[in-house]
Design a protein around this motif. Structure first.
Motif, PDB file in Angstrom:
ATOM      1  N   MET A   1       0.940  -0.895   0.042  1.00 28.12           N
ATOM      2  CA  MET A   1      -0.095  -0.097  -0.113  1.00 28.12           C
ATOM      3  C   MET A   1       0.945   1.338  -0.007  1.00 28.12           C
ATOM      4  O   MET A   1       1.659   1.539   0.922  1.00 28.12           O
ATOM      5  N   GLY A   2       0.690   1.975  -0.800  1.00 24.21           N
ATOM      6  CA  GLY A   2       1.519   3.252  -1.088  1.00 24.21           C
ATOM      7  C   GLY A   2       1.016   4.302  -2.031  1.00 24.21           C
ATOM      8  O   GLY A   2      -0.181   3.783  -2.466  1.00 24.21           O
TER       9      GLY A   2
ATOM     10  N   GLY B   1       2.975  -1.619  -5.575  1.00 18.38           N
ATOM     11  CA  GLY B   1       1.856  -2.225  -6.547  1.00 18.38           C
ATOM     12  C   GLY B   1       0.660  -2.316  -5.617  1.00 18.38           C
ATOM     13  O   GLY B   1       0.435  -3.282  -4.590  1.00 18.38           O
ATOM     14  N   THR B   2      -0.327  -1.461  -5.798  1.00 24.75           N
ATOM     15  CA  THR B   2      -1.632  -1.607  -5.174  1.00 24.75           C
ATOM     16  C   THR B   2      -2.797  -2.268  -5.781  1.00 24.75           C
ATOM     17  O   THR B   2      -3.921  -2.391  -5.549  1.00 24.75           O
ATOM     18  N   GLY B   3      -2.317  -3.026  -6.938  1.00 29.34           N
ATOM     19  CA  GLY B   3      -3.170  -3.838  -7.713  1.00 29.34           C
ATOM     20  C   GLY B   3      -4.298  -4.633  -7.064  1.00 29.34           C
ATOM     21  O   GLY B   3      -5.491  -4.926  -7.169  1.00 29.34           O
ATOM     22  N   ARG B   4      -3.616  -5.649  -6.172  1.00 31.58           N
ATOM     23  CA  ARG B   4      -4.528  -6.459  -5.428  1.00 31.58           C
ATOM     24  C   ARG B   4      -5.351  -5.989  -4.548  1.00 31.58           C
ATOM     25  O   ARG B   4      -6.676  -6.419  -4.374  1.00 31.58           O
ATOM     26  N   PHE B   5      -4.961  -4.624  -3.958  1.00 31.76           N
ATOM     27  CA  PHE B   5      -6.246  -4.040  -3.120  1.00 31.76           C
ATOM     28  C   PHE B   5      -7.228  -3.444  -3.888  1.00 31.76           C
ATOM     29  O   PHE B   5      -8.489  -3.598  -3.505  1.00 31.76           O
ATOM     30  N   GLU B   6      -6.647  -2.904  -5.030  1.00 29.63           N
ATOM     31  CA  GLU B   6      -7.740  -2.218  -5.814  1.00 29.63           C
ATOM     32  C   GLU B   6      -8.678  -3.229  -6.611  1.00 29.63           C
ATOM     33  O   GLU B   6     -10.070  -2.723  -6.768  1.00 29.63           O
ATOM     34  N   GLU B   7      -8.235  -4.313  -6.738  1.00 29.48           N
ATOM     35  CA  GLU B   7      -9.094  -5.423  -7.414  1.00 29.48           C
ATOM     36  C   GLU B   7     -10.042  -5.906  -6.152  1.00 29.48           C
ATOM     37  O   GLU B   7     -11.119  -6.276  -6.519  1.00 29.48           O
ATOM     38  N   HIS B   8      -9.813  -6.025  -5.085  1.00 27.37           N
ATOM     39  CA  HIS B   8     -10.679  -6.377  -3.883  1.00 27.37           C
ATOM     40  C   HIS B   8     -11.630  -5.148  -3.469  1.00 27.37           C
ATOM     41  O   HIS B   8     -12.745  -5.432  -3.095  1.00 27.37           O
TER      42      HIS B   8
END
Ligand SMILES: NC(=O)c1ccc[n+]([C@@H]2O[C@H](COP(=O)([O-])OP(=O)(O)OC[C@H]3O[C@@H](n4cnc5c(N)ncnc54)[C@H](O)[C@@H]3O)[C@@H](O)[C@H]2O)c1
Length: 356
Positions: A278-279, A322-329
């Motif tokens: 997260m950043g 890389g915040t893709g995982r959080f954005e996907e959830h």
């Protein structure tokens, strides 16, 4: 009704932003903070000023406990009293500095690792259904990011655009077999334990591995608080020591507000044993050289810097989350502050306090 949020490190940067945010949503906030940042970093680091401001602003919705998270029995009593009223736990108290940890490894480990299992166990015993959010760090990846094929540009190091992590390093990077610093290692212990309580005890835990977390609530000190300390040095005309990498090391920066909206998203739809990098990601990042240029532009003052040709041990040369995982959830969550907006707000919030 589970209407209470317990927040450790409640007078610190992340804790205080969380206190304001969840109080504004109508929750009662119980804060735990013993101003140990003052012990770590001296008067610059004390969070007493922030606590006083909080108490004034938040009023009756906030109850403060000057409790040490190393005090296992004290935490257990607090959680036993609140019991199933606890609807959310945010654990943000820590010894947060790389460099400081090597001075007192036992203290660092007792606060970061043992303090975290004290919090997990109190939650398991008294509020097992409450989402448990832990502020981990990108330092859990040790110095592995330094093996990326970086190229040197005029003001920063950078990854080639066709690299899989150009958009940010994701959670598949190994956390093993690298130099972490004593601080990074104590955070790994805590990070893995938070995941374990999720998996083993089926608790809704989340680990947020932060890049640079920042905002006007930071008690800016030399050993911790990157952008706030950059701005403080320019405003007070102090000399800022840049350690290594020619001032071209890259950090992504996330404003405490944007982090707390991510916490809120998790609170509303919790999952079990999650980890998230997260950043500020590609949206919000800078090198030292770039940060000082922006700070000079905002203040109209020259920056005073001294270059020390040795990087801090285990320090990252380049980090973008890389915040893709959080954005996907949580697809509704968005970053709202970039580096210039963050620096401007830090400047405005401290214009009466930091004067040369
Ligand atoms: N700021 C960053 O750049 C950054 C980056 C990655 C991760 N993190 C993590 O995020 C979390 C919050 O960071 P922050 O920047 O808000 O830190 P901070 O130092 O501003 O706040 C932490 C608070 O915890 C309190 N505290 C420390 N030890 C304590 C103890 N034993 N008992 C009770 N209270 C104690 C301190 O007094 C302080 O007010 C930490 O876990 C840190 O490791 C921070």
């Amino acid at each position: 009704m589970s209407s209470v949020v317990v927040i450790t490190g409640s007078a610190g940067l992340i804790g205080s932003e969380a206190v304001r945010h969840f109080a504004a949503l109508g929750m009662d906030v119980v804060g735990v903070d013993n101003d140990m940042r003052g012990y770590f970093f001296g008067a610059d680091g004390s969070t007493q000023w922030n606590l006083q401001r909080l108490v004034k602003e938040v009023g009756d919705r906030y109850t403060h406990h000057s409790l040490d998270i190393r005090d296992r029995e004290g935490l257990d009593r607090l959680f036993a009293d609140l019991g199933s009223n606890i609807g959310l736990v945010i654990h943000a108290a820590a010894q947060p500095s790389h460099d400081w940890a090597a001075r007192e490894p036992f203290t660092d480990f007792d606060v970061n690792a043992v303090g975290t299992i004290n919090m997990l166990e109190a939650t398991r015993r008294h509020a097992i259904d409450a989402p448990f959010i832990f502020t981990s760090t990108n330092k859990v990846y040790g110095d592995t990011p330094n093996s990326l094929p970086l190229v040197e540009l005029e003001t920063r190091y950078e990854l080639p655009e066709d690299h899989k992590w150009y958009g940010g390093i994701d959670e598949t990077m190994t956390i093993d077999n690298s130099m972490h610093s004593v601080f990074g290692a104590s955070k790994v212990a805590a990070d893995v334990m938070v995941q374990e309580y999720g998996r083993y005890f089926d608790m809704p835990t989340a680990v947020f591995r932060g890049g640079t977390l920042t905002g006007p609530g930071h008690s800016a000190a030399e050993l911790h608080g990157f952008l706030a300390y950059v701005m403080r040095c320019v405003m007070e005309q102090r000399t800022y020591k840049i350690f290594g990498y020619k001032g071209k090391m890259v950090r992504d920066a996330i404003h405490s507000h944007d982090l707390i909206t991510a916490f809120e998203a998790f609170h509303r739809a919790p999952r079990v044993a999650e980890i998230y990098n997260m950043g500020g990601g590609r949206f919000s990042n800078c090198s030292h050289i770039e940060a000082f240029a922006i700070a000079s532009q905002i203040t109209g003052l020259e920056a005073r810097t001294e270059y020390v040709d040795q990087a801090r041990q285990g320090d990252h040369q380049w980090w973008i989350s890389g915040t893709g995982r959080f954005e996907e959830h949580y697809p509704d969550w968005k970053l709202t502050y970039d580096v210039p907006a963050i620096l401007r707000e830090i400047y405005e919030a401290n214009s009466e306090v930091w004067k040369s």
